[in-house]
Scaffold this motif. Structure first.
Motif, PDB file in Angstrom:
ATOM      1  N   LEU A  33      10.897 -40.090  68.186  1.00  0.00           N
ATOM      2  CA  LEU A  33      11.502 -41.299  68.756  1.00  0.00           C
ATOM      3  C   LEU A  33      12.152 -40.979  70.103  1.00  0.00           C
ATOM      4  O   LEU A  33      13.354 -40.702  70.175  1.00  0.00           O
ATOM      5  N   PRO A  34      11.362 -41.015  71.189  1.00  0.00           N
ATOM      6  CA  PRO A  34      11.918 -40.635  72.494  1.00  0.00           C
ATOM      7  C   PRO A  34      13.044 -41.562  72.962  1.00  0.00           C
ATOM      8  O   PRO A  34      13.831 -41.192  73.822  1.00  0.00           O
ATOM      9  N   GLN A  35      13.117 -42.770  72.385  1.00  0.00           N
ATOM     10  CA  GLN A  35      14.198 -43.700  72.771  1.00  0.00           C
ATOM     11  C   GLN A  35      15.529 -43.342  72.110  1.00  0.00           C
ATOM     12  O   GLN A  35      16.554 -43.961  72.409  1.00  0.00           O
ATOM     13  N   ALA A  36      15.513 -42.360  71.203  1.00  0.00           N
ATOM     14  CA  ALA A  36      16.743 -41.983  70.505  1.00  0.00           C
ATOM     15  C   ALA A  36      17.584 -41.048  71.366  1.00  0.00           C
ATOM     16  O   ALA A  36      17.094 -40.064  71.905  1.00  0.00           O
ATOM     17  N   SER A  37      18.881 -41.351  71.484  1.00  0.00           N
ATOM     18  CA  SER A  37      19.802 -40.476  72.215  1.00  0.00           C
ATOM     19  C   SER A  37      20.506 -39.520  71.267  1.00  0.00           C
ATOM     20  O   SER A  37      21.005 -38.472  71.680  1.00  0.00           O
ATOM     21  N   TRP A  38      20.563 -39.914  69.996  1.00  0.00           N
ATOM     22  CA  TRP A  38      21.290 -39.106  69.003  1.00  0.00           C
ATOM     23  C   TRP A  38      20.645 -39.335  67.648  1.00  0.00           C
ATOM     24  O   TRP A  38      20.363 -40.484  67.280  1.00  0.00           O
ATOM     25  N   VAL A  39      20.389 -38.254  66.926  1.00  0.00           N
ATOM     26  CA  VAL A  39      19.815 -38.342  65.579  1.00  0.00           C
ATOM     27  C   VAL A  39      20.595 -37.378  64.701  1.00  0.00           C
ATOM     28  O   VAL A  39      20.684 -36.186  65.019  1.00  0.00           O
ATOM     29  N   GLY A  40      21.172 -37.871  63.616  1.00  0.00           N
ATOM     30  CA  GLY A  40      21.907 -36.927  62.781  1.00  0.00           C
ATOM     31  C   GLY A  40      22.294 -37.466  61.426  1.00  0.00           C
ATOM     32  O   GLY A  40      22.143 -38.654  61.138  1.00  0.00           O
ATOM     33  N   PHE A  41      22.794 -36.553  60.623  1.00  0.00           N
ATOM     34  CA  PHE A  41      23.248 -36.903  59.274  1.00  0.00           C
ATOM     35  C   PHE A  41      24.763 -36.875  59.229  1.00  0.00           C
ATOM     36  O   PHE A  41      25.414 -36.017  59.849  1.00  0.00           O
ATOM     37  N   TYR A  42      25.315 -37.834  58.492  1.00  0.00           N
ATOM     38  CA  TYR A  42      26.694 -37.749  58.033  1.00  0.00           C
ATOM     39  C   TYR A  42      26.608 -37.587  56.525  1.00  0.00           C
ATOM     40  O   TYR A  42      25.929 -38.368  55.844  1.00  0.00           O
ATOM     41  N   ILE A  43      27.251 -36.560  56.010  1.00  0.00           N
ATOM     42  CA  ILE A  43      27.130 -36.207  54.592  1.00  0.00           C
ATOM     43  C   ILE A  43      28.375 -36.680  53.836  1.00  0.00           C
ATOM     44  O   ILE A  43      29.504 -36.519  54.331  1.00  0.00           O
ATOM     45  N   MET A  44      28.160 -37.275  52.671  1.00  0.00           N
ATOM     46  CA  MET A  44      29.271 -37.775  51.858  1.00  0.00           C
ATOM     47  C   MET A  44      30.034 -36.607  51.245  1.00  0.00           C
ATOM     48  O   MET A  44      29.443 -35.776  50.549  1.00  0.00           O
ATOM     49  N   ARG A  45      31.309 -36.538  51.572  1.00  0.00           N
ATOM     50  CA  ARG A  45      32.163 -35.489  50.993  1.00  0.00           C
ATOM     51  C   ARG A  45      33.465 -36.151  50.550  1.00  0.00           C
ATOM     52  O   ARG A  45      34.223 -36.635  51.385  1.00  0.00           O
ATOM     53  N   GLN A  46      33.685 -36.154  49.253  1.00  0.00           N
ATOM     54  CA  GLN A  46      34.903 -36.750  48.669  1.00  0.00           C
ATOM     55  C   GLN A  46      35.186 -38.143  49.229  1.00  0.00           C
ATOM     56  O   GLN A  46      36.286 -38.436  49.695  1.00  0.00           O
ATOM     57  N   GLY A  47      34.155 -38.981  49.207  1.00  0.00           N
ATOM     58  CA  GLY A  47      34.337 -40.382  49.586  1.00  0.00           C
ATOM     59  C   GLY A  47      34.398 -40.658  51.071  1.00  0.00           C
ATOM     60  O   GLY A  47      34.691 -41.784  51.489  1.00  0.00           O
ATOM     61  N   GLU A  48      34.101 -39.651  51.876  1.00  0.00           N
ATOM     62  CA  GLU A  48      34.160 -39.804  53.328  1.00  0.00           C
ATOM     63  C   GLU A  48      32.886 -39.226  53.932  1.00  0.00           C
ATOM     64  O   GLU A  48      32.316 -38.292  53.370  1.00  0.00           O
ATOM     65  N   LEU A  49      32.449 -39.770  55.069  1.00  0.00           N
ATOM     66  CA  LEU A  49      31.254 -39.230  55.732  1.00  0.00           C
ATOM     67  C   LEU A  49      31.681 -38.141  56.708  1.00  0.00           C
ATOM     68  O   LEU A  49      32.571 -38.363  57.545  1.00  0.00           O
ATOM     69  N   VAL A  50      31.045 -36.988  56.605  1.00  0.00           N
ATOM     70  CA  VAL A  50      31.380 -35.850  57.464  1.00  0.00           C
ATOM     71  C   VAL A  50      30.127 -35.434  58.238  1.00  0.00           C
ATOM     72  O   VAL A  50      29.025 -35.364  57.664  1.00  0.00           O
ATOM     73  N   LEU A  51      30.306 -35.168  59.519  1.00  0.00           N
ATOM     74  CA  LEU A  51      29.189 -34.817  60.396  1.00  0.00           C
ATOM     75  C   LEU A  51      28.361 -33.656  59.843  1.00  0.00           C
ATOM     76  O   LEU A  51      28.916 -32.624  59.434  1.00  0.00           O
ATOM     77  N   GLY A  52      27.054 -33.846  59.823  1.00  0.00           N
ATOM     78  CA  GLY A  52      26.132 -32.812  59.379  1.00  0.00           C
ATOM     79  C   GLY A  52      25.206 -32.419  60.525  1.00  0.00           C
ATOM     80  O   GLY A  52      25.526 -32.656  61.699  1.00  0.00           O
ATOM     81  N   PRO A  53      24.034 -31.853  60.207  1.00  0.00           N
ATOM     82  CA  PRO A  53      23.100 -31.450  61.252  1.00  0.00           C
ATOM     83  C   PRO A  53      22.717 -32.637  62.134  1.00  0.00           C
ATOM     84  O   PRO A  53      22.506 -33.742  61.628  1.00  0.00           O
ATOM     85  N   TYR A  54      22.644 -32.402  63.446  1.00  0.00           N
ATOM     86  CA  TYR A  54      22.278 -33.480  64.364  1.00  0.00           C
ATOM     87  C   TYR A  54      21.684 -32.925  65.642  1.00  0.00           C
ATOM     88  O   TYR A  54      21.749 -31.721  65.899  1.00  0.00           O
ATOM     89  N   GLN A  55      21.117 -33.845  66.433  1.00  0.00           N
ATOM     90  CA  GLN A  55      20.612 -33.542  67.771  1.00  0.00           C
ATOM     91  C   GLN A  55      21.264 -34.535  68.716  1.00  0.00           C
ATOM     92  O   GLN A  55      21.194 -35.741  68.479  1.00  0.00           O
ATOM     93  N   GLY A  56      21.893 -34.057  69.752  1.00  0.00           N
ATOM     94  CA  GLY A  56      22.521 -34.966  70.710  1.00  0.00           C
ATOM     95  C   GLY A  56      23.899 -34.488  71.099  1.00  0.00           C
ATOM     96  O   GLY A  56      24.254 -33.331  70.859  1.00  0.00           O
ATOM     97  N   ASN A  57      24.661 -35.407  71.698  1.00  0.00           N
ATOM     98  CA  ASN A  57      25.995 -35.054  72.183  1.00  0.00           C
ATOM     99  C   ASN A  57      26.980 -34.847  71.036  1.00  0.00           C
ATOM    100  O   ASN A  57      26.754 -35.344  69.930  1.00  0.00           O
TER     101      ASN A  57
END
Ligand code: SME
Length: 166
Positions: free
Chosen positions: A52-76
């Protein structure tokens, strides 16, 4: 093992369902036999960003104890923690439904990790009926993603849900 030259060609497939089908084929090639979740999610973000060349950022937020925490990603650099009452990612995790947002300024509570972001799609990764992560794809263009992207990324998320290590 994946030929990285082949991976770069995914973006040239103009028919979107065919492009996502190829993405899934390549995803299976890179994840096959690998049990490390972080490695597999990291390669997933690279493949999606390549497709997806139109994507500026691609990544996962992982559920940890009821909150989303930044996981592997590409971008800023991005926000690290997102509670479920906030942003497009929070909405996807809370509602267990894909959020396709053509204009982030029209989405109440959108989190501007990157002020340049204009549109996004966020897909929940569901395992045994529970959200274990969300896959967030952002763009600097308005309405950069459509229902075909939402469907294709849902398939990517379904594959990721089957990975070992959650
Ligand atoms: N756009 C997201 C926040 C994450 S960053 O864009 C990487 C949201 O509003 O949930």
């Amino acid at each position: 093992m994946l030929n990285t030259g082949l991976a770069a060609l995914i973006a040239n497939i103009s028919d979107k369902p065919a492009r996502y089908a190829e993405l899934i084929t390549q995803w299976r090639a890179v994840t096959d036999g690998e049990s490390d979740l972080i490695a597999n999610l990291a390669n997933t973000t690279a493949l999606v960003r390549t497709a997806l060349p139109q994507a500026s950022w691609v990544g996962f937020y992982i559920m940890r104890q009821g909150e989303l925490v930044l996981g592997p990603y590409q971008g800023n650099v991005a926000c690290v923690r997102i509670t479920l009452d906030r942003g497009v990612c929070g909405a996807a995790a809370r509602t267990k439904a894909v959020q396709l947002v053509p204009d982030v300024e029209q989405f109440p509570g959108h989190i501007a990790c990157d002020a340049g972001s204009r549109s996004e799609v966020v897909v929940p990764v569901m395992r045994d009926g529970e959200v274990v992560a969300v896959l967030d794809v952002d763009s600097y263009d308005l309405a950069a993603f459509d229902q075909q992207d939402a469907d294709g990324l849902t398939e990517v998320a379904r594959c990721c849900a089957e990975l070992a290590g959650w």
